[in-house]
Design a protein around this motif. Structure first.
Motif, PDB file in Angstrom:
ATOM      1  N   PHE A 122       0.304  -1.123  -0.117  1.00  0.00           N
ATOM      2  CA  PHE A 122       0.041   0.252   0.002  1.00  0.00           C
ATOM      3  C   PHE A 122       0.811   1.424  -0.195  1.00  0.00           C
ATOM      4  N   GLU A 123       2.067   1.326   0.859  1.00  0.00           N
ATOM      5  CA  GLU A 123       2.959   2.286   1.076  1.00  0.00           C
ATOM      6  C   GLU A 123       3.633   2.727  -0.092  1.00  0.00           C
ATOM      7  N   CYS A 124       4.089   2.062  -0.313  1.00  0.00           N
ATOM      8  CA  CYS A 124       5.254   2.193  -1.872  1.00  0.00           C
ATOM      9  C   CYS A 124       4.609   1.364  -3.393  1.00  0.00           C
ATOM     10  N   ASP A 125       3.926   0.056  -3.236  1.00  0.00           N
ATOM     11  CA  ASP A 125       3.507   0.374  -4.516  1.00  0.00           C
ATOM     12  C   ASP A 125       1.835   1.382  -5.137  1.00  0.00           C
ATOM     13  N   LEU A 126       1.471   1.990  -3.323  1.00  0.00           N
ATOM     14  CA  LEU A 126       0.103   2.499  -4.169  1.00  0.00           C
ATOM     15  C   LEU A 126       0.116   4.101  -3.415  1.00  0.00           C
ATOM     16  N   ASN A 127       1.174   4.343  -2.320  1.00  0.00           N
ATOM     17  CA  ASN A 127       0.982   5.702  -2.522  1.00  0.00           C
ATOM     18  C   ASN A 127       2.253   6.129  -2.701  1.00  0.00           C
ATOM     19  N   GLY A 128       3.335   5.241  -3.806  1.00  0.00           N
ATOM     20  CA  GLY A 128       4.477   6.303  -3.852  1.00  0.00           C
ATOM     21  C   GLY A 128       5.068   6.559  -2.950  1.00  0.00           C
ATOM     22  N   VAL A 129       5.741   5.985  -1.828  1.00  0.00           N
ATOM     23  CA  VAL A 129       6.341   6.203  -0.831  1.00  0.00           C
ATOM     24  C   VAL A 129       7.863   5.314  -1.217  1.00  0.00           C
ATOM     25  N   LYS A 130       8.052   5.665  -1.262  1.00  0.00           N
ATOM     26  CA  LYS A 130      10.264   5.844  -1.445  1.00  0.00           C
ATOM     27  C   LYS A 130      10.867   4.749  -0.482  1.00  0.00           C
ATOM     28  N   GLN A 131      10.842   3.639  -1.440  1.00  0.00           N
ATOM     29  CA  GLN A 131      11.441   2.550  -0.109  1.00  0.00           C
ATOM     30  C   GLN A 131      12.759   3.329   0.290  1.00  0.00           C
ATOM     31  N   THR A 132      13.551   3.428   0.193  1.00  0.00           N
ATOM     32  CA  THR A 132      14.573   4.258   1.379  1.00  0.00           C
ATOM     33  C   THR A 132      13.119   5.386   3.032  1.00  0.00           C
ATOM     34  N   ASP A 133      12.384   5.802   1.953  1.00  0.00           N
ATOM     35  CA  ASP A 133      11.292   6.536   3.282  1.00  0.00           C
ATOM     36  C   ASP A 133      10.618   5.229   3.794  1.00  0.00           C
ATOM     37  N   TYR A 134      10.576   4.645   3.519  1.00  0.00           N
ATOM     38  CA  TYR A 134      10.022   3.228   3.705  1.00  0.00           C
ATOM     39  C   TYR A 134      11.000   2.630   5.100  1.00  0.00           C
ATOM     40  N   ALA A 135      12.324   2.530   4.517  1.00  0.00           N
ATOM     41  CA  ALA A 135      13.076   1.358   5.477  1.00  0.00           C
ATOM     42  C   ALA A 135      13.258   2.840   6.434  1.00  0.00           C
ATOM     43  N   GLN A 136      13.464   3.970   6.497  1.00  0.00           N
ATOM     44  CA  GLN A 136      13.333   4.479   7.451  1.00  0.00           C
ATOM     45  C   GLN A 136      12.548   5.186   8.418  1.00  0.00           C
ATOM     46  N   ASN A 138      10.137   2.333   9.264  1.00  0.00           N
ATOM     47  CA  ASN A 138       9.761   1.230   9.909  1.00  0.00           C
ATOM     48  C   ASN A 138      11.359   0.727  10.510  1.00  0.00           C
ATOM     49  N   GLY A 139      12.272   2.106  11.064  1.00  0.00           N
ATOM     50  CA  GLY A 139      13.563   1.062  11.140  1.00  0.00           C
ATOM     51  C   GLY A 139      14.050  -0.266  10.741  1.00  0.00           C
ATOM     52  N   LEU A 140      13.823  -0.392   9.040  1.00  0.00           N
ATOM     53  CA  LEU A 140      14.829  -1.610   8.169  1.00  0.00           C
ATOM     54  C   LEU A 140      15.945  -0.371   7.622  1.00  0.00           C
ATOM     55  N   THR A 141      16.450  -1.335   7.344  1.00  0.00           N
ATOM     56  CA  THR A 141      17.686  -1.139   5.683  1.00  0.00           C
ATOM     57  C   THR A 141      16.867  -0.849   4.584  1.00  0.00           C
ATOM     58  N   LEU A 142      17.606  -0.361   3.641  1.00  0.00           N
ATOM     59  CA  LEU A 142      17.137  -0.293   2.489  1.00  0.00           C
ATOM     60  C   LEU A 142      16.813  -1.929   1.490  1.00  0.00           C
ATOM     61  N   ALA A 143      18.507  -1.992   1.982  1.00  0.00           N
ATOM     62  CA  ALA A 143      18.239  -3.772   1.491  1.00  0.00           C
ATOM     63  C   ALA A 143      17.025  -4.904   1.946  1.00  0.00           C
ATOM     64  N   ALA A 144      16.537  -4.740   3.319  1.00  0.00           N
ATOM     65  CA  ALA A 144      15.474  -5.289   4.130  1.00  0.00           C
ATOM     66  C   ALA A 144      14.451  -5.193   3.244  1.00  0.00           C
ATOM     67  N   THR A 145      14.027  -3.342   3.524  1.00  0.00           N
ATOM     68  CA  THR A 145      12.581  -3.306   2.404  1.00  0.00           C
ATOM     69  C   THR A 145      12.837  -3.750   1.133  1.00  0.00           C
ATOM     70  N   LYS A 146      13.770  -3.629   0.708  1.00  0.00           N
ATOM     71  CA  LYS A 146      13.007  -4.155  -1.433  1.00  0.00           C
ATOM     72  C   LYS A 146      13.486  -5.722  -0.509  1.00  0.00           C
TER      73      LYS A 146
END
Length: 167
Positions: A122-136, A138-146
Motif C-alpha cells: 500500500f505504502e510503496c506501490d499504491l501511495n508512492g512512498v520511496k523505499q528509502t523513506d519506508y525503510a527509515q 519502519n526501522g529497516l535497512t534499504l536492502a531489507a525493505t527491497k
C-alpha cells in the motif's frame, strides 16, 4: 612491435564477467549470435575508453550498464516504422480496461494479504512512498525493505492468480 589495443584491466574484467553478460543478454534477446555481436560492441567500448575503464572501482557495473544500453539501442534500431494511415485499427469497445479490472482485483486482494505485506504494498506501490523513506520510517535497512517488498509482490501475485485468475 605492433601496438596492442588490449589492456590487462579490461581483459581481467572481461574474463570475470563475460559469461554472466552473455547470459544476461540471452535472457532478453534469446539469440546467441545477436548476444555475441552486442558483447563485441561492449568490449569495443571498453577498449575505446580504456583509460577511464581501468580507473573504475566497479567494472562489472559499467559492463552491465553498457550491455543493457547496447541492447536497448539495438531494439530501437531494429524498430520498423509503418505509416499510421495504412493501419486498420480495431473498433473501440466500451468494455472495462484491464487496468481497471486489475485495480479492482488488487483492492479486493489486499485485505486478505498478511498485514506486513499489505502495509508495504500500500505504502510503496499504491501511495508512492520511496523505499528509502519506508525503510527509515519502519526501522529497516534499504536492502531489507527491497527484499520485503519483492516477497510481498510475489505473494500478491499468487493471490491475484488464485482470486482473479490473472497471470
Amino acid at each position: 612491435m605492433a601496438h596492442t589495443t588490449k589492456a590487462p584491466c579490461i581483459e581481467d574484467a572481461w574474463q570475470a564477467h563475460h559469461q554472466e553478460l552473455c547470459r544476461f543478454l540471452l535472457k532478453y534477446c534469446g539469440d546467441r549470435d545477436a548476444a555475441d555481436e552486442l558483447l563485441q560492441r561492449v568490449y569495443a567500448k571498453a577498449l575505446a575508453d580504456r583509460a577511464n575503464f581501468c580507473q573504475l572501482a566497479t567494472p562489472k557495473a559499467w559492463l552491465f550498464k553498457v550491455t543493457k544500453h547496447q541492447w536497448i539501442d539495438e531494439k530501437r534500431r531494429a524498430k520498423t516504422w509503418v505509416n499510421a494511415d495504412d493501419l486498420e485499427l480495431p473498433a473501440e469497445t466500451p468494455s472495462p480496461s484491464a487496468i481497471d479490472s486489475l485495480a479492482d482485483c488488487i483492492a479486493r486482494a489486499l485485505p486478505h494479504c498478511p498485514r506486513e505485506d499489505a502495509d508495504i504494498l500500500f505504502e510503496c506501490d499504491l501511495n508512492g512512498v520511496k523505499q528509502t523513506d519506508y525503510a527509515q520510517h519502519n526501522g529497516l535497512t534499504l536492502a531489507a525493505t527491497k527484499a520485503r517488498l519483492r516477497r510481498a509482490r510475489m505473494r500478491l501475485r499468487e493471490r491475484l492468480v488464485e482470486q482473479c485468475h490473472y497471470l
